[in-house]
Design an enzyme around this catalytic site. Structure first.
Site, PDB file in Angstrom:
ATOM      1  N   TYR A   4      70.262-127.711  -7.207  1.00  0.00           N
ATOM      2  CA  TYR A   4      71.645-127.325  -6.905  1.00  0.00           C
ATOM      3  C   TYR A   4      72.608-127.644  -8.039  1.00  0.00           C
ATOM      4  O   TYR A   4      73.689-127.069  -8.106  1.00  0.00           O
ATOM      5  CB  TYR A   4      72.117-127.971  -5.602  1.00  0.00           C
ATOM      6  CG  TYR A   4      71.979-129.476  -5.556  1.00  0.00           C
ATOM      7  CD1 TYR A   4      72.932-130.304  -6.122  1.00  0.00           C
ATOM      8  CD2 TYR A   4      70.880-130.061  -4.942  1.00  0.00           C
ATOM      9  CE1 TYR A   4      72.805-131.680  -6.076  1.00  0.00           C
ATOM     10  CE2 TYR A   4      70.747-131.436  -4.888  1.00  0.00           C
ATOM     11  CZ  TYR A   4      71.705-132.239  -5.464  1.00  0.00           C
ATOM     12  OH  TYR A   4      71.577-133.605  -5.424  1.00  0.00           O
TER      13      TYR A   4
ATOM     14  N   ASP B 153      74.112-124.810 -10.541  1.00  0.00           N
ATOM     15  CA  ASP B 153      75.285-124.001 -10.194  1.00  0.00           C
ATOM     16  C   ASP B 153      76.511-124.828  -9.828  1.00  0.00           C
ATOM     17  O   ASP B 153      77.570-124.269  -9.575  1.00  0.00           O
ATOM     18  CB  ASP B 153      74.951-123.089  -8.999  1.00  0.00           C
ATOM     19  CG  ASP B 153      73.834-122.127  -9.314  1.00  0.00           C
ATOM     20  OD1 ASP B 153      73.822-121.593 -10.434  1.00  0.00           O
ATOM     21  OD2 ASP B 153      72.962-121.925  -8.448  1.00  0.00           O
ATOM     22  N   HIS B 154      76.376-126.118  -9.776  1.00  0.00           N
ATOM     23  CA  HIS B 154      77.481-126.974  -9.301  1.00  0.00           C
ATOM     24  C   HIS B 154      77.777-128.069 -10.302  1.00  0.00           C
ATOM     25  O   HIS B 154      77.326-129.194 -10.143  1.00  0.00           O
ATOM     26  CB  HIS B 154      77.125-127.578  -7.944  1.00  0.00           C
ATOM     27  CG  HIS B 154      78.310-128.101  -7.188  1.00  0.00           C
ATOM     28  ND1 HIS B 154      78.788-129.369  -7.329  1.00  0.00           N
ATOM     29  CD2 HIS B 154      79.100-127.498  -6.281  1.00  0.00           C
ATOM     30  CE1 HIS B 154      79.822-129.555  -6.532  1.00  0.00           C
ATOM     31  NE2 HIS B 154      80.027-128.435  -5.885  1.00  0.00           N
ATOM     32  N   PHE B 155      78.467-127.914 -11.244  1.00  0.00           N
ATOM     33  CA  PHE B 155      79.120-126.749 -11.801  1.00  0.00           C
ATOM     34  C   PHE B 155      78.550-126.511 -13.194  1.00  0.00           C
ATOM     35  O   PHE B 155      78.245-127.496 -13.876  1.00  0.00           O
ATOM     36  CB  PHE B 155      80.637-126.991 -11.911  1.00  0.00           C
ATOM     37  CG  PHE B 155      81.314-127.139 -10.580  1.00  0.00           C
ATOM     38  CD1 PHE B 155      81.641-126.034  -9.822  1.00  0.00           C
ATOM     39  CD2 PHE B 155      81.632-128.398 -10.089  1.00  0.00           C
ATOM     40  CE1 PHE B 155      82.299-126.176  -8.596  1.00  0.00           C
ATOM     41  CE2 PHE B 155      82.276-128.540  -8.864  1.00  0.00           C
ATOM     42  CZ  PHE B 155      82.609-127.439  -8.120  1.00  0.00           C
TER      43      PHE B 155
ATOM     44  N   VAL C 157      77.751-131.946 -11.111  1.00  0.00           N
ATOM     45  CA  VAL C 157      78.095-133.044 -10.209  1.00  0.00           C
ATOM     46  C   VAL C 157      77.455-132.788  -8.853  1.00  0.00           C
ATOM     47  O   VAL C 157      77.276-131.648  -8.435  1.00  0.00           O
ATOM     48  CB  VAL C 157      79.623-133.225 -10.018  1.00  0.00           C
ATOM     49  CG1 VAL C 157      80.283-133.645 -11.314  1.00  0.00           C
ATOM     50  CG2 VAL C 157      80.274-131.986  -9.455  1.00  0.00           C
TER      51      VAL C 157
END
Length: 162
Positions: A30, A33-35, A40
């Site tokens: 994850y 894509d974050h960020f 984070v």
């Protein structure tokens, strides 16, 4: 998809408290894509880490009597800092109130000594068979799986108990 957001249980006192850690690595899917450019841990997953640690405390306290523990409510959740790859989120919870199948826990977490997330959560415990008797076998299988997982997270000979 199952997210295991507790890597190790450090301290555990039956019916009272738990301290656990989640080590964040860039391998967490994850984070791609974050960020982009500033990876984070999403706030909702920080809260989920708290929920999972609280669920381990409840399971241990009740000798794994229930197959399912779900988040019922959050109260006064405050986000104060980021968790970035290479850092460790340290989560601590203590039971404030236990009324039947509902347990209210006071939670705090920190990264390198700084508070990351704090607040209270209410968790509900139950067995699937209570709602559907044909699910009794699923309860048994799930509890067995959870006991195996717990054995990997908690080794009282290596950690200190409060």
């Amino acid at each position: 998809m199952r997210f295991s957001l507790v890597d190790q249980i450090l301290e555990l006192e039956k019916g009272k408290s738990i301290t656990a850690v989640k080590n964040l690595s860039l391998a967490e899917e994850y984070l791609q894509d974050h960020f982009p450019g500033f990876a984070v841990m999403p706030g909702v997953l920080m809260v989920e880490s708290i929920v999972q640690a609280g669920a381990w405390l409840m399971r241990y306290t009740n000798d794994f009597k229930y197959s399912t523990i779900l988040l019922k409510q959050t109260k006064a959740i405050r986000f104060n800092s980021f968790v970035t790859p290479g850092k460790q989120l340290r989560v601590s919870l203590s039971i404030q109130k236990w009324d039947g199948d509902l347990c209210t826990l006071k939670a705090s977490s920190e990264v390198e000594g700084e508070t990351a997330v704090s607040g209270r959560i209410v968790l509900e415990q139950f067995n699937l068979r209570d709602k559907n008797p044909s699910m009794a076998e699923k309860d048994t299988d799930r509890i067995k799986d959870l006991q195996t997982q717990f054995g990997q997270l908690w080794n009282p000979n290596k950690q200190t108990t409060a």
